[in-house]
Scaffold this motif. Structure first.
Motif, PDB file in Angstrom:
ATOM      1  N   ILE A   1       7.741  -8.199  -1.187  1.00  0.00           N
ATOM      2  CA  ILE A   1       6.483  -8.640  -1.812  1.00  0.00           C
ATOM      3  C   ILE A   1       5.317  -7.799  -1.301  1.00  0.00           C
ATOM      4  O   ILE A   1       4.497  -7.316  -2.090  1.00  0.00           O
ATOM      5  N   ALA A   2       5.259  -7.604   0.013  1.00  0.00           N
ATOM      6  CA  ALA A   2       4.178  -6.800   0.597  1.00  0.00           C
ATOM      7  C   ALA A   2       4.230  -5.370   0.086  1.00  0.00           C
ATOM      8  O   ALA A   2       3.195  -4.783  -0.256  1.00  0.00           O
TER       9      ALA A   2
ATOM     10  N   ALA B   1      -1.985   3.584   6.004  1.00  0.00           N
ATOM     11  CA  ALA B   1      -1.859   3.225   7.417  1.00  0.00           C
ATOM     12  C   ALA B   1      -2.066   1.733   7.639  1.00  0.00           C
ATOM     13  O   ALA B   1      -1.322   1.096   8.391  1.00  0.00           O
ATOM     14  N   GLY B   2      -3.049   1.183   6.972  1.00  0.00           N
ATOM     15  CA  GLY B   2      -3.376  -0.232   7.161  1.00  0.00           C
ATOM     16  C   GLY B   2      -2.290  -1.171   6.694  1.00  0.00           C
ATOM     17  O   GLY B   2      -2.108  -2.252   7.255  1.00  0.00           O
ATOM     18  N   SER B   3      -1.550  -0.759   5.680  1.00  0.00           N
ATOM     19  CA  SER B   3      -0.501  -1.633   5.171  1.00  0.00           C
ATOM     20  C   SER B   3       0.564  -1.899   6.223  1.00  0.00           C
ATOM     21  O   SER B   3       1.120  -3.001   6.293  1.00  0.00           O
ATOM     22  N   LYS B   4       0.847  -0.914   7.063  1.00  0.00           N
ATOM     23  CA  LYS B   4       1.847  -1.106   8.121  1.00  0.00           C
ATOM     24  C   LYS B   4       1.365  -2.141   9.124  1.00  0.00           C
ATOM     25  O   LYS B   4       2.121  -3.003   9.560  1.00  0.00           O
ATOM     26  N   LEU B   5       0.086  -2.063   9.471  1.00  0.00           N
ATOM     27  CA  LEU B   5      -0.476  -3.040  10.404  1.00  0.00           C
ATOM     28  C   LEU B   5      -0.505  -4.434   9.790  1.00  0.00           C
ATOM     29  O   LEU B   5      -0.222  -5.425  10.474  1.00  0.00           O
ATOM     30  N   VAL B   6      -0.813  -4.503   8.506  1.00  0.00           N
ATOM     31  CA  VAL B   6      -0.816  -5.796   7.805  1.00  0.00           C
ATOM     32  C   VAL B   6       0.595  -6.388   7.791  1.00  0.00           C
ATOM     33  O   VAL B   6       0.779  -7.585   8.031  1.00  0.00           O
ATOM     34  N   VAL B   7       1.594  -5.554   7.532  1.00  0.00           N
ATOM     35  CA  VAL B   7       2.982  -6.026   7.525  1.00  0.00           C
ATOM     36  C   VAL B   7       3.360  -6.569   8.902  1.00  0.00           C
ATOM     37  O   VAL B   7       3.957  -7.645   9.007  1.00  0.00           O
TER      38      VAL B   7
END
Length: 120
Positions: free
Chosen positions: A31-32, A68-74
């Motif tokens: 989903i992410a 980059a931010g998506s990895k931190l959000v995950v």
């Protein structure tokens, strides 16, 4: 699911306490990933439509933030939902996991697309 469980098996910092948790984590990651792809595509449209240097720079910066931010959000999302029962290791393992997920997603889509011309 397969990619995540391979990571759990071969990357010591990626941990899941059980099959159900790995299944739910894989669903959360899917989903992410799909949401990030939608967001990335919107930013790419803005980048291509940009006519000034400032607009192109802003769109490129936005693309970097999404990537980059998506990895931190995950990482935060997995920690929030599953706590200590699931660990994706950190930024580097999550980045490698996301790259593997994107690769497997693309491979499955290629397999499912029928490229043969329709008979008339």
């Amino acid at each position: 699911m397969v990619v995540l469980n391979l990571a759990i098996e071969y990357v010591p910092s990626v941990i899941s306490e059980g099959f159900t948790l790995s299944l739910l984590t894989a669903l959360l990651l899917k989903i992410a990933l799909e949401l990030v792809i939608v967001l990335k595509n919107k930013v790419i449209v803005r980048l291509r439509a940009a006519t000034t240097r400032r607009a192109k720079a802003a769109a490129a910066l936005s693309l970097w933030v999404v990537a980059a931010g998506s990895k931190l959000v995950v990482l935060e999302l997995v920690d929030l939902v599953f706590g200590d029962a699931v660990s994706l290791g950190g930024f580097i393992p999550v980045t490698l996991l996301v790259v593997a997920l994107l690769g497997s997603r693309a491979a499955v889509r290629r397999l499912l697309v029928d490229d043969t011309p329709a008979a008339t």
